[in-house]
Design an enzyme around this catalytic site. Sequence first.
Site, PDB file in Angstrom:
ATOM      1  NE  ARG A  92      -1.374   2.145   2.940  1.00 45.15           N
ATOM      2  CZ  ARG A  92      -0.322   2.851   3.391  1.00 45.15           C
ATOM      3  NH1 ARG A  92       0.284   3.756   2.639  1.00 45.15           N
ATOM      4  NH2 ARG A  92       0.145   2.657   4.611  1.00 45.15           N
ATOM      5  CG  PHE A 131       6.596  12.948  -1.577  1.00 42.53           C
ATOM      6  CD1 PHE A 131       5.924  13.926  -2.312  1.00 42.53           C
ATOM      7  CD2 PHE A 131       6.721  13.119  -0.203  1.00 42.53           C
ATOM      8  CE1 PHE A 131       5.402  15.055  -1.679  1.00 42.53           C
ATOM      9  CE2 PHE A 131       6.202  14.250   0.435  1.00 42.53           C
ATOM     10  CZ  PHE A 131       5.534  15.218  -0.315  1.00 42.53           C
ATOM     11  CD  GLU A 135      16.162  18.646   3.780  1.00 43.83           C
ATOM     12  OE1 GLU A 135      16.865  19.230   4.634  1.00 43.83           O
ATOM     13  OE2 GLU A 135      15.857  19.116   2.678  1.00 43.83           O
ATOM     14  CB  ILE A 165      12.940   8.789   0.114  1.00 44.01           C
ATOM     15  CG1 ILE A 165      13.477  10.089   0.732  1.00 44.01           C
ATOM     16  CG2 ILE A 165      11.995   9.061  -1.053  1.00 44.01           C
ATOM     17  CD1 ILE A 165      12.455  10.941   1.472  1.00 44.01           C
ATOM     18  NE  ARG A 246      -0.114  13.498   6.927  1.00 41.54           N
ATOM     19  CZ  ARG A 246       0.286  14.727   7.219  1.00 41.54           C
ATOM     20  NH1 ARG A 246      -0.588  15.715   7.264  1.00 41.54           N
ATOM     21  NH2 ARG A 246       1.552  14.979   7.479  1.00 41.54           N
ATOM     22  CD  GLN A 282     -17.730 -15.002  30.630  1.00 41.34           C
ATOM     23  OE1 GLN A 282     -17.032 -14.545  31.532  1.00 41.34           O
ATOM     24  NE2 GLN A 282     -18.987 -15.353  30.816  1.00 41.34           N
ATOM     25  CD  GLU A 366       2.045   9.880   3.974  1.00 39.04           C
ATOM     26  OE1 GLU A 366       1.556  11.032   4.031  1.00 39.04           O
ATOM     27  OE2 GLU A 366       2.519   9.396   2.934  1.00 39.04           O
ATOM     28  CG  ASP A 370       2.812  11.762  20.261  1.00 40.86           C
ATOM     29  OD1 ASP A 370       1.730  11.159  20.459  1.00 40.86           O
ATOM     30  OD2 ASP A 370       3.841  11.528  20.906  1.00 40.86           O
ATOM     31  CG  PHE A 386       2.902  21.529  16.048  1.00 40.44           C
ATOM     32  CD1 PHE A 386       3.159  21.744  14.715  1.00 40.44           C
ATOM     33  CD2 PHE A 386       1.593  21.302  16.450  1.00 40.44           C
ATOM     34  CE1 PHE A 386       2.127  21.748  13.794  1.00 40.44           C
ATOM     35  CE2 PHE A 386       0.563  21.293  15.536  1.00 40.44           C
ATOM     36  CZ  PHE A 386       0.825  21.525  14.210  1.00 40.44           C
TER      37      PHE A 386
HETATM   38  P1  FAD Z   1      11.129  13.216  14.564  1.00 41.42           P
HETATM   39  O1  FAD Z   1      10.496  14.359  13.854  1.00 41.42           O
HETATM   40  O2  FAD Z   1      12.534  13.336  15.003  1.00 41.42           O
HETATM   41  O3  FAD Z   1      10.209  12.853  15.811  1.00 41.42           O
HETATM   42  C1  FAD Z   1      10.648  11.987  16.854  1.00 41.42           C
HETATM   43  C2  FAD Z   1       9.585  12.005  17.953  1.00 41.42           C
HETATM   44  O4  FAD Z   1       9.438  13.329  18.456  1.00 41.42           O
HETATM   45  C3  FAD Z   1       8.202  11.576  17.430  1.00 41.42           C
HETATM   46  O5  FAD Z   1       7.556  10.817  18.406  1.00 41.42           O
HETATM   47  C4  FAD Z   1       7.469  12.896  17.266  1.00 41.42           C
HETATM   48  O6  FAD Z   1       6.059  12.767  17.398  1.00 41.42           O
HETATM   49  C5  FAD Z   1       8.073  13.710  18.401  1.00 41.42           C
HETATM   50  N1  FAD Z   1       7.968  15.159  18.154  1.00 41.42           N
HETATM   51  C6  FAD Z   1       8.580  15.891  17.188  1.00 41.42           C
HETATM   52  N2  FAD Z   1       8.209  17.174  17.276  1.00 41.42           N
HETATM   53  C7  FAD Z   1       7.331  17.250  18.305  1.00 41.42           C
HETATM   54  C8  FAD Z   1       6.576  18.315  18.901  1.00 41.42           C
HETATM   55  N3  FAD Z   1       6.631  19.562  18.433  1.00 41.42           N
HETATM   56  N4  FAD Z   1       5.786  18.018  19.958  1.00 41.42           N
HETATM   57  C9  FAD Z   1       5.695  16.759  20.431  1.00 41.42           C
HETATM   58  N5  FAD Z   1       6.367  15.718  19.908  1.00 41.42           N
HETATM   59  C10 FAD Z   1       7.175  15.960  18.865  1.00 41.42           C
HETATM   60  N6  FAD Z   1       9.420  10.867   4.259  1.00 41.42           N
HETATM   61  C11 FAD Z   1       9.301  11.357   2.987  1.00 41.42           C
HETATM   62  O7  FAD Z   1       9.494  12.557   2.741  1.00 41.42           O
HETATM   63  N7  FAD Z   1       8.998  10.530   1.942  1.00 41.42           N
HETATM   64  C12 FAD Z   1       8.795   9.186   2.109  1.00 41.42           C
HETATM   65  O8  FAD Z   1       8.507   8.472   1.141  1.00 41.42           O
HETATM   66  C13 FAD Z   1       8.919   8.642   3.446  1.00 41.42           C
HETATM   67  N8  FAD Z   1       8.800   7.293   3.640  1.00 41.42           N
HETATM   68  C14 FAD Z   1       9.063   6.775   4.889  1.00 41.42           C
HETATM   69  C15 FAD Z   1       9.114   5.391   5.065  1.00 41.42           C
HETATM   70  C16 FAD Z   1       9.416   4.850   6.302  1.00 41.42           C
HETATM   71  C17 FAD Z   1       9.515   3.368   6.478  1.00 41.42           C
HETATM   72  C18 FAD Z   1       9.623   5.713   7.421  1.00 41.42           C
HETATM   73  C19 FAD Z   1       9.915   5.147   8.773  1.00 41.42           C
HETATM   74  C20 FAD Z   1       9.589   7.084   7.262  1.00 41.42           C
HETATM   75  C21 FAD Z   1       9.328   7.642   6.000  1.00 41.42           C
HETATM   76  N9  FAD Z   1       9.364   9.025   5.783  1.00 41.42           N
HETATM   77  C22 FAD Z   1       9.235   9.538   4.514  1.00 41.42           C
HETATM   78  C23 FAD Z   1       9.742   9.921   6.867  1.00 41.42           C
HETATM   79  C24 FAD Z   1       8.628  10.201   7.860  1.00 41.42           C
HETATM   80  O9  FAD Z   1       7.665  11.045   7.289  1.00 41.42           O
HETATM   81  C25 FAD Z   1       9.273  10.762   9.119  1.00 41.42           C
HETATM   82  O10 FAD Z   1       9.932   9.678   9.748  1.00 41.42           O
HETATM   83  C26 FAD Z   1       8.284  11.414  10.053  1.00 41.42           C
HETATM   84  O11 FAD Z   1       7.815  12.634   9.524  1.00 41.42           O
HETATM   85  C27 FAD Z   1       8.868  11.662  11.438  1.00 41.42           C
HETATM   86  O12 FAD Z   1      10.104  12.278  11.353  1.00 41.42           O
HETATM   87  P2  FAD Z   1      11.366  11.687  12.169  1.00 41.42           P
HETATM   88  O13 FAD Z   1      11.434  10.243  11.944  1.00 41.42           O
HETATM   89  O14 FAD Z   1      12.517  12.537  11.822  1.00 41.42           O
HETATM   90  O15 FAD Z   1      10.972  11.876  13.686  1.00 41.42           O
END
Ligand code: FAD
Length: 387
Positions: A92, A131, A135, A165, A246, A282, A366, A370, A386
Amino acid sequence: MLTTDFFKVEELLTPEQRLITQVVKEFCDKEIKPVIEGYAQRAEFPVQFVRKFGELGVFGPTIPKEYGGGGLDYLSYGLMCQEIERGDSSMRSTVSVQSSLVMWPIFQFGSEEQKQKYLPGLGKGEILGCFGLTEPDYGSDPGGLKTKISKTQGGYLLNGSKMWISNAPFADIAVVWARNEEGRVQGVIVERGMPGFTTATIHGKWSLRASATGELIFDKVLIPKENILPDALGLKAALQCLDHARFGVAWGAIGVALDCYETALKYSGERFQFNKPISSFQLVQKKLAEMLTEITKAQLLSWRLGTLMNESRATTTQISMAKRNNVEMALQVARESRQIMGAMGITDSFPIMRHMMNLESVMTYEGTHDIHLLILGAEITGNPAFK
Ligand code: FAD
């Protein structure tokens, strides 16, 4: 046909939507389910599905037919996502990225030439897209992104990198979001083969193992001006793409929940302990009854969201609520199903553990669980937490 449909949601669907559900479910049963466990175990992307998805018509279902899409409505798209994710969230994910994050932005923000050049091939699965927004240092906060695009002789220069990505290692094109000289976020189409553009595979994932995830690296990539998405200016454009994706994620999560619930229900009728099927206890019934209740609530929420999408009235916050609710619901259903199945639940003889591990990524990508809560919190209180 919807298999588990306690509140007769199917009666709310058109004959065409029912047929689409049945055809995609049959595809999933015949093509995806028999092989996906092996691909996940080997951490291998079943690349042959790209063409097969094109033939099935699940790429760009809401894009008009003249551009190689399906010309269908959003409920049809949602139902496709549900039936594909019954098989595996990785599959998906491939459909969501191609449809909502590559075809949709090109259709929505691209020039007529760009639509003609890319959309038909993407729709047929002849080319695969990805997409690039996230970063290494900017995940939940994409507004800080550092990848740069600046004018040069003969076009633009792209420098920077993207992380996590989906599809990246196999993608022929990438829709990339970079910061321009005015400091605004700009969407651009990068093609494999452009000098300075490389992709690297991310290894060692315990989740979405049948999806290829990677990095995009841009080292002074010369981008012809024809590859700038003219109307993809500002972070809002990138976020609009995510709204579309989403919506599909919310529907897909129902597919996972259905697969786990139906597997556990069947098993509970066949597994005997204390001389009785475990379904007669149950505590097992409580689990099953609560799972069905939560699945039913998600089905109704998503159906209504689909009708609002069809009327162009769905809001970002409604989509956030559905994505957050349904993914959490599916993860709970997966965990309860695993418990009902005892030790067998952890094996690859059943899909439960694979689904459960996949959902950990779906919960984070996506927009994290949180962050979606904070999007809701911001709307209902008027006080963003945020920004
Ligand atoms: P972070 O932003 O570092 O967050 C870490 C934690 O901190 C999380 O629990 C978050 O909720 C929390 N947090 C951050 N800011 C706040 C705040 N202000 N208040 C409270 N809590 C907070 N991205 C793309 O662009 N294209 C893709 O095709 C794509 N595919 C993906 C495929 C996979 C398998 C995965 C794992 C990720 C993919 N992503 C992609 C990236 C994904 O969108 C990001 O991982 C996501 O946006 C979260 O960013 P991060 O992992 O850097 O976590």
